[in-house]
Scaffold this active site. Sequence first.
Site, mmCIF file in Angstrom:
data_model
loop_
_atom_site.group_PDB
_atom_site.id
_atom_site.type_symbol
_atom_site.label_atom_id
_atom_site.label_comp_id
_atom_site.label_asym_id
_atom_site.label_seq_id
_atom_site.Cartn_x
_atom_site.Cartn_y
_atom_site.Cartn_z
ATOM 1 N N CYS A 280 50.889 38.092 34.734
ATOM 2 C CA CYS A 280 51.334 36.723 34.487
ATOM 3 C C CYS A 280 52.600 36.697 33.624
ATOM 4 O O CYS A 280 53.663 37.089 34.095
ATOM 5 C CB CYS A 280 50.194 35.906 33.878
ATOM 6 S SG CYS A 280 50.446 34.120 34.008
ATOM 7 N N HIS A 364 46.050 36.490 38.347
ATOM 8 C CA HIS A 364 45.111 37.039 37.365
ATOM 9 C C HIS A 364 44.036 37.879 38.071
ATOM 10 O O HIS A 364 43.020 37.346 38.518
ATOM 11 C CB HIS A 364 44.451 35.912 36.564
ATOM 12 C CG HIS A 364 45.370 35.291 35.563
ATOM 13 N ND1 HIS A 364 45.459 35.724 34.262
ATOM 14 C CD2 HIS A 364 46.257 34.283 35.681
ATOM 15 C CE1 HIS A 364 46.353 35.006 33.606
ATOM 16 N NE2 HIS A 364 46.855 34.117 34.455
ATOM 17 N N GLU A 366 41.884 39.787 36.899
ATOM 18 C CA GLU A 366 40.628 39.860 36.139
ATOM 19 C C GLU A 366 39.770 38.611 36.311
ATOM 20 O O GLU A 366 38.599 38.607 35.922
ATOM 21 C CB GLU A 366 40.950 40.031 34.649
ATOM 22 C CG GLU A 366 41.241 38.756 33.874
ATOM 23 C CD GLU A 366 42.549 38.079 34.247
ATOM 24 O OE1 GLU A 366 42.719 36.881 33.940
ATOM 25 O OE2 GLU A 366 43.427 38.738 34.851
#
Length: 389
Positions: A280, A364, A366
């Site tokens: 990001c 993202h 994760e």
Amino acid sequence: MSRDLLPGATGVLALADGTVLQGVGVGAVGEAVGEVCFNTAMSGYQEILTDPSYMAQIVTFTFPHVGNVGTNLEDLEQVSGSASTAARGAIFRDLPTRPASWRSDVDLGTWMARRGVIGLAGVDTRALTKRIREHGMPHAVIAHYADGKFDLDALIERARAWTGLVGLDLAKDASCLQPFVWEEGLWAWGEGYAKPPGRPKYEVVVVDYGVKRNILRALASIGARATVVPATTTAEEILARKPDGVLLSNGPGDPAATGEYAVPEIKKLVDSGTPVFGICLGHQMLSLALGAKTVKMEQGHHGANHPVKDLTTGKVEIVSMNHGFTVDRDTLPAPVVETHVSLFDGTNAGIALADRPVFSVQHHPEASPGPTDSLYLFDRFAGLMDRAK
């Protein structure tokens, strides 16, 4: 001057163009200024409201029913900083519903009040979302007062006076104040969050621009011990820890502003030959360090249903995104290779260096917004560290 609104109105959203939306106030009492964006996720509201990438923003939830799973102590994404270094406000179509989950500790409204997050319910979020899509993310003040009395002219003027996110470095405020070690792994059904591994396979330094907990958990789950360091840490201090890899985290604000002190250090990390992984804001600043440029987006990407194509494999992933700036793909210089692209609008979503163990993504990996399509990127990072060893 002070004016009364419609009966029962205890909350307002005052836009810089003079538009005022009214409804029922939720959560904390008071006022907050920020940029209004919309998020299309159908779940994960607690993670969204505690994501430091939303600092100085007011989040409009397009899904009408929010609050049904309550809140708990485990689903916070924020690691460092105060509650003010995450979302400042939230806008809902309906009043948050009562929690109906065994994991819930407290209802959403009470939790928001404790964190200082100001909410507004009863708003036509479809119309607001359409407005943002057509005219961009407006500056606004969200306010909640139980007596229903607001100085609307003052709120509008405050929204107009706010300078916005362009040129604003927020990473320092969202970052930790001193280094710390993280070892907790990803959550598994019936087991909870994984316990720290015995002897770590990798030593990873995470540069904290506003890092999310699940990034650190994902690192732990590939066998890494993550040492988290402040955003202003120098490359020399990072390399002195002899890491197997360095992760540049997500975070809020304008990457060009944060890059004034971060980019020179990132260049040194790249030149050292140490594997580097950016996520990001980390992706954007790595791109700046490699010679590209970043630009402000009109609507940004905020949601858990964004299709991204991995150009290295040809596969399409459904990912979570949260960013209001993007890397200008036309400015990517050689030997930078574009690895991922958004299938919504064709914007850049990932890069890698052809000749060094360096890569990054805009989304993202994760976050696991239902699917876990992008967790493989942490394995890719582990592979780079294995080869570098």
